[in-house]
Design a protein around this motif. Structure first.
Motif, PDB file in Angstrom:
ATOM      1  N   HIS A  73      12.270  -8.451 -10.718  1.00  0.00           N
ATOM      2  CA  HIS A  73      12.873  -8.304 -12.042  1.00  0.00           C
ATOM      3  C   HIS A  73      11.980  -7.521 -13.011  1.00  0.00           C
ATOM      4  N   LEU A  74      10.666  -7.611 -12.807  1.00  0.00           N
ATOM      5  CA  LEU A  74       9.757  -6.861 -13.674  1.00  0.00           C
ATOM      6  C   LEU A  74       9.689  -5.381 -13.308  1.00  0.00           C
ATOM      7  N   PHE A  75       9.758  -5.062 -12.031  1.00  0.00           N
ATOM      8  CA  PHE A  75       9.539  -3.689 -11.585  1.00  0.00           C
ATOM      9  C   PHE A  75      10.408  -2.659 -12.322  1.00  0.00           C
ATOM     10  N   PRO A  76      11.694  -2.901 -12.539  1.00  0.00           N
ATOM     11  CA  PRO A  76      12.487  -1.879 -13.236  1.00  0.00           C
ATOM     12  C   PRO A  76      12.092  -1.667 -14.702  1.00  0.00           C
ATOM     13  N   VAL A  77      11.453  -2.671 -15.324  1.00  0.00           N
ATOM     14  CA  VAL A  77      11.153  -2.563 -16.758  1.00  0.00           C
ATOM     15  C   VAL A  77       9.651  -2.505 -17.068  1.00  0.00           C
ATOM     16  N   TYR A  78       8.823  -2.747 -16.084  1.00  0.00           N
ATOM     17  CA  TYR A  78       7.370  -2.735 -16.269  1.00  0.00           C
ATOM     18  C   TYR A  78       6.747  -2.169 -15.001  1.00  0.00           C
ATOM     19  N   ARG A  79       6.609  -0.859 -14.946  1.00  0.00           N
ATOM     20  CA  ARG A  79       6.229  -0.165 -13.713  1.00  0.00           C
ATOM     21  C   ARG A  79       4.770  -0.336 -13.296  1.00  0.00           C
ATOM     22  N   LYS A  80       4.051  -1.217 -13.925  1.00  0.00           N
ATOM     23  CA  LYS A  80       2.665  -1.459 -13.517  1.00  0.00           C
ATOM     24  C   LYS A  80       2.570  -2.555 -12.461  1.00  0.00           C
ATOM     25  N   VAL A  81       3.701  -3.134 -12.089  1.00  0.00           N
ATOM     26  CA  VAL A  81       3.693  -4.101 -10.989  1.00  0.00           C
ATOM     27  C   VAL A  81       4.074  -3.351  -9.711  1.00  0.00           C
ATOM     28  N   PRO A  82       3.629  -3.816  -8.561  1.00  0.00           N
ATOM     29  CA  PRO A  82       4.006  -3.154  -7.318  1.00  0.00           C
ATOM     30  C   PRO A  82       5.499  -3.340  -7.032  1.00  0.00           C
ATOM     31  N   GLN A  83       6.073  -2.357  -6.371  1.00  0.00           N
ATOM     32  CA  GLN A  83       7.491  -2.461  -6.009  1.00  0.00           C
ATOM     33  C   GLN A  83       7.658  -3.469  -4.870  1.00  0.00           C
ATOM     34  N   PRO A  84       8.444  -4.504  -5.087  1.00  0.00           N
ATOM     35  CA  PRO A  84       8.707  -5.460  -4.006  1.00  0.00           C
ATOM     36  C   PRO A  84       9.803  -4.897  -3.090  1.00  0.00           C
ATOM     37  N   PHE A  85       9.668  -5.118  -1.788  1.00  0.00           N
ATOM     38  CA  PHE A  85      10.643  -4.578  -0.843  1.00  0.00           C
ATOM     39  C   PHE A  85      11.578  -5.638  -0.274  1.00  0.00           C
ATOM     40  N   PHE A  86      11.019  -6.744   0.200  1.00  0.00           N
ATOM     41  CA  PHE A  86      11.892  -7.798   0.713  1.00  0.00           C
ATOM     42  C   PHE A  86      11.165  -9.138   0.730  1.00  0.00           C
ATOM     43  N   TYR A  87      11.982 -10.184   0.743  1.00  0.00           N
ATOM     44  CA  TYR A  87      11.509 -11.565   0.818  1.00  0.00           C
ATOM     45  C   TYR A  87      12.099 -12.174   2.079  1.00  0.00           C
ATOM     46  N   CYS A  88      11.344 -13.011   2.761  1.00  0.00           N
ATOM     47  CA  CYS A  88      11.818 -13.676   3.977  1.00  0.00           C
ATOM     48  C   CYS A  88      11.530 -15.170   3.875  1.00  0.00           C
ATOM     49  N   ASP A  89      12.589 -15.978   3.950  1.00  0.00           N
ATOM     50  CA  ASP A  89      12.392 -17.427   3.933  1.00  0.00           C
ATOM     51  C   ASP A  89      12.497 -18.032   5.329  1.00  0.00           C
ATOM     52  N   ASP A  90      12.656 -17.175   6.338  1.00  0.00           N
ATOM     53  CA  ASP A  90      12.753 -17.625   7.727  1.00  0.00           C
ATOM     54  C   ASP A  90      11.343 -17.882   8.266  1.00  0.00           C
ATOM     55  N   GLU A  91      10.961 -19.139   8.314  1.00  0.00           N
ATOM     56  CA  GLU A  91       9.607 -19.504   8.718  1.00  0.00           C
ATOM     57  C   GLU A  91       9.330 -19.260  10.202  1.00  0.00           C
ATOM     58  N   THR A  92      10.362 -18.929  10.982  1.00  0.00           N
ATOM     59  CA  THR A  92      10.125 -18.641  12.397  1.00  0.00           C
ATOM     60  C   THR A  92       9.487 -17.260  12.598  1.00  0.00           C
ATOM     61  N   ILE A  93       9.471 -16.432  11.563  1.00  0.00           N
ATOM     62  CA  ILE A  93       8.904 -15.090  11.706  1.00  0.00           C
ATOM     63  C   ILE A  93       7.377 -15.144  11.735  1.00  0.00           C
ATOM     64  N   ILE A  94       6.753 -15.718  10.700  1.00  0.00           N
ATOM     65  CA  ILE A  94       5.277 -15.793  10.685  1.00  0.00           C
ATOM     66  C   ILE A  94       4.766 -17.198  10.374  1.00  0.00           C
ATOM     67  N   GLY A  95       5.673 -18.179  10.327  1.00  0.00           N
ATOM     68  CA  GLY A  95       5.245 -19.560  10.098  1.00  0.00           C
ATOM     69  C   GLY A  95       5.344 -20.026   8.667  1.00  0.00           C
ATOM     70  N   ALA A  96       5.809 -19.157   7.764  1.00  0.00           N
ATOM     71  CA  ALA A  96       5.923 -19.508   6.349  1.00  0.00           C
ATOM     72  C   ALA A  96       6.782 -18.444   5.664  1.00  0.00           C
ATOM     73  N   PRO A  97       7.329 -18.761   4.486  1.00  0.00           N
ATOM     74  CA  PRO A  97       8.013 -17.719   3.712  1.00  0.00           C
ATOM     75  C   PRO A  97       6.995 -16.641   3.306  1.00  0.00           C
ATOM     76  N   PHE A  98       7.476 -15.422   3.146  1.00  0.00           N
ATOM     77  CA  PHE A  98       6.590 -14.337   2.737  1.00  0.00           C
ATOM     78  C   PHE A  98       7.398 -13.255   2.043  1.00  0.00           C
ATOM     79  N   TYR A  99       6.690 -12.354   1.384  1.00  0.00           N
ATOM     80  CA  TYR A  99       7.349 -11.162   0.866  1.00  0.00           C
ATOM     81  C   TYR A  99       6.439  -9.967   1.077  1.00  0.00           C
TER      82      TYR A  99
END
Length: 177
Positions: free
Chosen positions: A88-114
């Motif tokens: 939500h910040l990225f479009p209005v405050y370009r000093k934050v890194p662009q987020p690409f995706f979030y994953c809540d499937d803990e079977t991928i790496i053992g925990a949620p991540f983005y």
């Protein structure tokens, strides 16, 4: 002010904090365009909370964040909240890194991540970075830039950024005191 020697460098992943690179690559391919070849996963060595990894793929660099191993306080390591704020910040405050995706499937790496873009820069730590002289003039410039950025981020319209429902802003100061 910065050069490759002063920018935080990733290192091999610490023992016991490895990621399942096969599952992670599969997830990347499904959620990011242009991912070819293997993933190269390294880890940033410092920090006090969430684990932060460098992921290289197809000539691009990404940063992956996940809770520390064994984290029992979900709200203290809420990857969905971090991702939402950045998104939500990225479009209005370009000093934050662009987020690409979030994953809540803990079977991928053992925990949620983005995953977000990597932004290169110098991180000021308790011990000065080699190659940077923190002169009085440099400290003045850093202090002024810090205050300017605080002003800029506090000027973000939280309604326009769709972040007004984050937390309970009414009475915040009183609750903290």
């Amino acid at each position: 002010m910065q050069n490759e020697l002063t920018i935080d460098q990733s290192r091999p992943v610490r023992a016991g904090e490895e990621l399942d690179e096969v599952k992670l690559r599969s997830y990347f391919v499904k959620h990011m365009s242009g991912i070819v070849g293997p993933l190269v996963v390294e880890q940033f060595p410092a920090g006090f909370s969430n684990l932060t990894y460098m992921v290289r793929a197809g000539g691009r660099e990404f940063v992956l964040r996940r809770p520390p191993l064994g984290a029992n306080i979900k709200t203290a390591h809420d990857m969905a909240r971090e991702y939402r704020i950045l998104s939500h910040l990225f479009p209005v405050y370009r000093k934050v890194p662009q987020p690409f995706f979030y994953c809540d499937d803990e079977t991928i790496i053992g925990a949620p991540f983005y995953v977000m873009e990597r932004v290169k820069g110098v991180i000021l730590r308790a011990q000065p970075v080699k190659g940077i002289e923190l002169s009085a003039e440099m400290m003045r410039q850093l202090s002024e830039a810090f205050v300017d950025n605080l002003i800029e981020i506090h000027d973000v319209d939280i309604q326009a950024a769709a972040l007004a429902d984050l937390g309970v802003p009414q009475g915040y100061v009183k609750r903290q005191v």
